[in-house]
Design a protein around this motif. Sequence first.
Motif, PDB file in Angstrom:
ATOM      1  N   GLU A 172       0.991  -1.189   8.684  1.00  0.00           N
ATOM      2  CA  GLU A 172       1.598  -0.830   7.399  1.00  0.00           C
ATOM      3  C   GLU A 172       1.455  -1.968   6.402  1.00  0.00           C
ATOM      4  O   GLU A 172       1.208  -1.742   5.209  1.00  0.00           O
ATOM      5  N   ASN A 173       1.593  -3.202   6.872  1.00  0.00           N
ATOM      6  CA  ASN A 173       1.411  -4.358   5.999  1.00  0.00           C
ATOM      7  C   ASN A 173      -0.040  -4.441   5.520  1.00  0.00           C
ATOM      8  O   ASN A 173      -0.307  -4.810   4.366  1.00  0.00           O
ATOM      9  N   PHE A 174      -0.976  -4.098   6.403  1.00  0.00           N
ATOM     10  CA  PHE A 174      -2.389  -4.049   6.014  1.00  0.00           C
ATOM     11  C   PHE A 174      -2.614  -3.005   4.928  1.00  0.00           C
ATOM     12  O   PHE A 174      -3.329  -3.245   3.955  1.00  0.00           O
ATOM     13  N   LEU A 175      -2.003  -1.826   5.089  1.00  0.00           N
ATOM     14  CA  LEU A 175      -2.184  -0.740   4.122  1.00  0.00           C
ATOM     15  C   LEU A 175      -1.671  -1.146   2.747  1.00  0.00           C
ATOM     16  O   LEU A 175      -2.288  -0.814   1.723  1.00  0.00           O
ATOM     17  N   ARG A 176      -0.558  -1.873   2.693  1.00  0.00           N
ATOM     18  CA  ARG A 176      -0.035  -2.332   1.405  1.00  0.00           C
ATOM     19  C   ARG A 176      -1.039  -3.251   0.716  1.00  0.00           C
ATOM     20  O   ARG A 176      -1.255  -3.169  -0.498  1.00  0.00           O
ATOM     21  N   GLU A 177      -1.669  -4.119   1.478  1.00  0.00           N
ATOM     22  CA  GLU A 177      -2.692  -5.008   0.910  1.00  0.00           C
ATOM     23  C   GLU A 177      -3.904  -4.203   0.450  1.00  0.00           C
ATOM     24  O   GLU A 177      -4.501  -4.490  -0.594  1.00  0.00           O
ATOM     25  N   LEU A 178      -4.260  -3.189   1.231  1.00  0.00           N
ATOM     26  CA  LEU A 178      -5.407  -2.341   0.890  1.00  0.00           C
ATOM     27  C   LEU A 178      -5.175  -1.614  -0.428  1.00  0.00           C
ATOM     28  O   LEU A 178      -6.080  -1.505  -1.265  1.00  0.00           O
ATOM     29  N   LYS A 179      -3.962  -1.121  -0.645  1.00  0.00           N
ATOM     30  CA  LYS A 179      -3.647  -0.429  -1.897  1.00  0.00           C
ATOM     31  C   LYS A 179      -3.713  -1.391  -3.081  1.00  0.00           C
ATOM     32  O   LYS A 179      -4.078  -1.012  -4.189  1.00  0.00           O
ATOM     33  N   THR A 180      -3.357  -2.657  -2.839  1.00  0.00           N
ATOM     34  CA  THR A 180      -3.426  -3.658  -3.897  1.00  0.00           C
ATOM     35  C   THR A 180      -4.865  -4.009  -4.220  1.00  0.00           C
ATOM     36  O   THR A 180      -5.245  -4.166  -5.385  1.00  0.00           O
ATOM     37  N   ALA A 181      -5.694  -4.112  -3.163  1.00  0.00           N
ATOM     38  CA  ALA A 181      -7.098  -4.484  -3.352  1.00  0.00           C
ATOM     39  C   ALA A 181      -7.913  -3.353  -3.945  1.00  0.00           C
ATOM     40  O   ALA A 181      -8.921  -3.580  -4.622  1.00  0.00           O
ATOM     41  N   ASN A 182      -7.508  -2.102  -3.692  1.00  0.00           N
ATOM     42  CA  ASN A 182      -8.195  -0.931  -4.220  1.00  0.00           C
ATOM     43  C   ASN A 182      -7.209  -0.071  -5.005  1.00  0.00           C
ATOM     44  O   ASN A 182      -6.877   1.044  -4.611  1.00  0.00           O
ATOM     45  N   PRO A 183      -6.718  -0.604  -6.123  1.00  0.00           N
ATOM     46  CA  PRO A 183      -5.685   0.131  -6.868  1.00  0.00           C
ATOM     47  C   PRO A 183      -6.248   1.371  -7.554  1.00  0.00           C
ATOM     48  O   PRO A 183      -7.428   1.435  -7.887  1.00  0.00           O
ATOM     49  N   PHE A 184      -5.371   2.350  -7.760  1.00  0.00           N
ATOM     50  CA  PHE A 184      -5.773   3.554  -8.486  1.00  0.00           C
ATOM     51  C   PHE A 184      -5.417   3.390  -9.958  1.00  0.00           C
ATOM     52  O   PHE A 184      -4.338   2.942 -10.304  1.00  0.00           O
ATOM     53  N   ALA A 185      -6.361   3.740 -10.815  1.00  0.00           N
ATOM     54  CA  ALA A 185      -6.100   3.724 -12.251  1.00  0.00           C
ATOM     55  C   ALA A 185      -6.919   4.829 -12.896  1.00  0.00           C
ATOM     56  O   ALA A 185      -8.084   5.017 -12.565  1.00  0.00           O
ATOM     57  N   ALA A 186      -6.287   5.573 -13.787  1.00  0.00           N
ATOM     58  CA  ALA A 186      -6.966   6.664 -14.487  1.00  0.00           C
ATOM     59  C   ALA A 186      -6.487   6.681 -15.929  1.00  0.00           C
ATOM     60  O   ALA A 186      -5.570   5.950 -16.308  1.00  0.00           O
ATOM     61  N   LYS A 187      -7.118   7.531 -16.730  1.00  0.00           N
ATOM     62  CA  LYS A 187      -6.702   7.678 -18.123  1.00  0.00           C
ATOM     63  C   LYS A 187      -6.324   9.130 -18.399  1.00  0.00           C
ATOM     64  O   LYS A 187      -6.842  10.052 -17.767  1.00  0.00           O
ATOM     65  N   VAL A 188      -5.409   9.294 -19.333  1.00  0.00           N
ATOM     66  CA  VAL A 188      -5.007  10.632 -19.753  1.00  0.00           C
ATOM     67  C   VAL A 188      -6.140  11.224 -20.573  1.00  0.00           C
ATOM     68  O   VAL A 188      -6.492  10.712 -21.640  1.00  0.00           O
ATOM     69  N   GLY A 222       3.564  -8.107  12.767  1.00  0.00           N
ATOM     70  CA  GLY A 222       4.646  -7.153  12.960  1.00  0.00           C
ATOM     71  C   GLY A 222       5.520  -7.611  14.100  1.00  0.00           C
ATOM     72  O   GLY A 222       5.032  -8.203  15.066  1.00  0.00           O
ATOM     73  N   GLU A 223       6.816  -7.341  13.994  1.00  0.00           N
ATOM     74  CA  GLU A 223       7.763  -7.744  15.043  1.00  0.00           C
ATOM     75  C   GLU A 223       8.856  -6.681  15.127  1.00  0.00           C
ATOM     76  O   GLU A 223       9.550  -6.426  14.143  1.00  0.00           O
ATOM     77  N   GLN A 224       8.991  -6.061  16.301  1.00  0.00           N
ATOM     78  CA  GLN A 224       9.944  -4.970  16.473  1.00  0.00           C
ATOM     79  C   GLN A 224      10.600  -5.054  17.847  1.00  0.00           C
ATOM     80  O   GLN A 224      10.041  -5.627  18.789  1.00  0.00           O
ATOM     81  N   VAL A 225      11.793  -4.449  17.951  1.00  0.00           N
ATOM     82  CA  VAL A 225      12.537  -4.402  19.208  1.00  0.00           C
ATOM     83  C   VAL A 225      12.609  -2.954  19.671  1.00  0.00           C
ATOM     84  O   VAL A 225      12.843  -2.044  18.874  1.00  0.00           O
ATOM     85  N   ALA A 226      12.372  -2.737  20.967  1.00  0.00           N
ATOM     86  CA  ALA A 226      12.434  -1.392  21.538  1.00  0.00           C
ATOM     87  C   ALA A 226      12.956  -1.477  22.966  1.00  0.00           C
ATOM     88  O   ALA A 226      13.224  -2.564  23.493  1.00  0.00           O
TER      89      ALA A 226
END
Length: 291
Positions: free
Chosen positions: A195-211, A175-179
Amino acid sequence: MKMKFIKIFTAVAVMLFNVFVSFQAEAAKKVVAVMPLENISDYSKENVSEIMTEQLIDVIHNSGQYTVIETTQMATVLRQQGFENLVAAEAVDFGNKTGSNYTVVGKIILAQTSDNISGILALFGGLSKIGETGDGIGALEQIANLNSVKGKVEVQVRFVDNKTGEIVFVKSFSGEQVAKDTKTALISACHEAAENFLRELKTANPFAAKVADIDGENIYLDSGSTSGLQVGETLMIAREVEPIIVNGKVVGMKTTSICTAKVVEVFADYSICRADGNIYLIQKGDIAKRD
């Protein structure tokens, strides 16, 4: 008087039931233990280890998909059980002792703060144009941003399945930010990395269900809070159309999108969605996944 008592009793009962349902849904979420990160960088101006750990906890908790063990509880377990330097082989035992499904272990490999040089260079560029364009406002904006600090952080994270001891992924996030000041710049940079970690986490543990069923405008899915689903999420409803074959083996299924649907109610084992359109095309057995 009797009627008033009944109304009060009913209201209290409903409130307690709602609290119970909320508690059950929260308890059904997967539990993540975030280990205090180790700082192996040479940065010492701020407690970057504590900042990065807290940012990871915040983004995981705020995602609504996981329950995160409190840091105070974590410190007690670590101290009592000797898990300060958890390795994958110890993950199963650690999960049993903490009640966690997953563990986040990481190291800060780079952390730094410095004057925002790009802002200074932009300032001189803005000043040089004042005579040409008369744009004094642009130059003043650059001057206002001159006294700023750039924060940068890079963290290497292991995400471990405590049930199997398997390392789900090992990756670096930055991460790189100016303040306006050093601490704020560092916190913002750590938040971006988290936040970048969370995006990877969602990819590694995706949600899938059936109707599972369709009743009027309600679409019933066979997954709920146990899969990390939450009210307000937007899902894509799709249908499997043909297999994907590689070297003579079926490795997956091709899908075609039908419509999006918003989650309106979530229970432990099922949930209810409402489609944004084309609900008449949806059938039992269709797939629902995060868009």
